[in-house]
Design an enzyme around this catalytic site. Sequence first.
Site, short mmCIF file in Angstrom:
data_model
loop_
_atom_site.label_atom_id
_atom_site.label_comp_id
_atom_site.label_asym_id
_atom_site.label_seq_id
_atom_site.Cartn_x
_atom_site.Cartn_y
_atom_site.Cartn_z
N SER A 200 24.93 1.39 -18.31
CA SER A 200 24.11 1.88 -19.66
C SER A 200 23.54 0.80 -20.77
O SER A 200 24.64 0.77 -21.10
CB SER A 200 25.18 3.85 -19.20
OG SER A 200 24.18 3.97 -20.49
N TYR B 171 16.89 2.27 -21.27
CA TYR B 171 16.35 3.73 -21.86
C TYR B 171 14.87 2.86 -22.42
O TYR B 171 15.14 2.16 -23.47
CB TYR B 171 16.30 4.46 -22.19
CG TYR B 171 17.92 5.04 -21.65
CD1 TYR B 171 16.92 6.48 -21.47
CD2 TYR B 171 18.82 4.85 -22.06
CE1 TYR B 171 18.50 7.11 -21.14
CE2 TYR B 171 19.46 6.20 -22.12
CZ TYR B 171 19.62 6.87 -21.29
OH TYR B 171 19.95 7.99 -20.36
N THR C 156 15.08 4.15 -16.47
CA THR C 156 15.47 5.92 -16.84
C THR C 156 13.66 6.41 -16.83
O THR C 156 13.05 6.22 -17.84
CB THR C 156 16.22 6.62 -17.99
OG1 THR C 156 17.21 5.95 -17.55
CG2 THR C 156 16.15 7.91 -17.49
N LYS D 283 14.28 5.13 -12.28
CA LYS D 283 15.05 6.26 -12.14
C LYS D 283 14.72 7.63 -12.25
O LYS D 283 14.74 7.20 -14.20
CB LYS D 283 16.66 5.42 -12.77
CG LYS D 283 17.93 6.68 -12.68
CD LYS D 283 19.04 5.44 -13.27
CE LYS D 283 20.46 6.95 -13.20
NZ LYS D 283 20.00 7.06 -14.46
N HIS E 218 19.26 12.89 -13.35
CA HIS E 218 20.33 12.66 -14.17
C HIS E 218 21.37 13.60 -14.26
O HIS E 218 21.99 13.59 -15.24
CB HIS E 218 19.65 12.73 -15.67
CG HIS E 218 19.73 12.40 -16.45
ND1 HIS E 218 18.80 10.94 -17.07
CD2 HIS E 218 20.92 11.49 -18.06
CE1 HIS E 218 18.94 10.63 -18.40
NE2 HIS E 218 20.27 10.72 -18.70
#
Length: 362
Positions: free
Chosen positions: A109, A133, A159, A232, A256
């Site tokens: 992440s 992100y 994402t 994603k 999510h």
Amino acid sequence: MATNSLVCVNDYEEQALSLLDKRVRDYYSCGADDGQTLSDNVADFRRLRLRPRMMVDVSNINMKTTLLGQEVAFPVCVAPTGIQKLAHPDGELAMARASASLGTCMCLSTGSTVSLGELAENVPELLLWFQLYVCKDRDLTVQLVKQAERAGCKALVVTVDRPEQGTRRTSITNKFSLPPHLSFKNLDSLKSPLQSSQNNKYAVLHTMFDNTLTWEDIQWLTTITNLPVIAKGVLTGVDAVKALESGCKAIYVSNHGGRQLDGVCSTISVLSEVVKAVNGRAEVYLDGGVRTGTDVLKALALGARAVFVGRPPLYGLAVAGEEGARNVLTILRNELKLAMQLSGVTDVQSVSRDLVTYRASL
């Protein structure tokens, strides 16, 4: 702690939730708003029924597959979950070691408490992906992408379902914040609002993400890296096609973990639609609600190349560090193998759609 009595994912979840501090427990386990999607992710797997074939030689089972050309030992991988050092002091490093020891993929992440560089140095054999992100500061985004490249990541998982953060009521009630002894390691060396702020760094991080993103920004990402880009957060066939048209090399079906828009469809319920829209042009992955090996088999039958699991190995990590995370992944691997044998399936790459049907109303 002893884990001999923990024999399934639910056992690990129950044990982890009994051990974790309330704020951490709520942060990991909560969904958005009423938690409808959170519960549907699990429940909708139960609506699917298996249609096994009998009298098949299942003495040799192939569980190996490939993700974008990279081999994994079985099609269960570790989804990106942030701040893993809340669960165990070794955090993402222990998760990486567990994943590598079993020959599967881990997606790190953006909000990791261990850096990409540290994973690359300590677990060089790991098949590592990076979840990104996109930040308002495009230079910061570029620097994160370059970190992923230097760490030897094999894919960039972007994402696309977070224009704003979903409402997580327990985190609001608990006034969740990042403990002072932890930091978002991939951003420590980069100039960002995190360096200048004395406020809640968890909250500050979420102000850095861009809410103006369009598919044109995905096209831009493909121009700044040679890594394959994966979208994603896709839940419809329409968006799957748009992702491919924007240069994505794979589609990752996700909501999510039920933590964004409550009331959206479960991932397993939309998988067939996405697979049909992709029409063989790219691999499709899924996360959300996977708790058993039969869940994995059902997802493969509906067209997923592999599944990713977030909370299950995280709960294993909380219970027993690297060993616990490895145990949870091993449980899912072994359950999948047995489910294949009992269903007359010998190869994870050739699971037939007619293996599953929806439960009839009685």
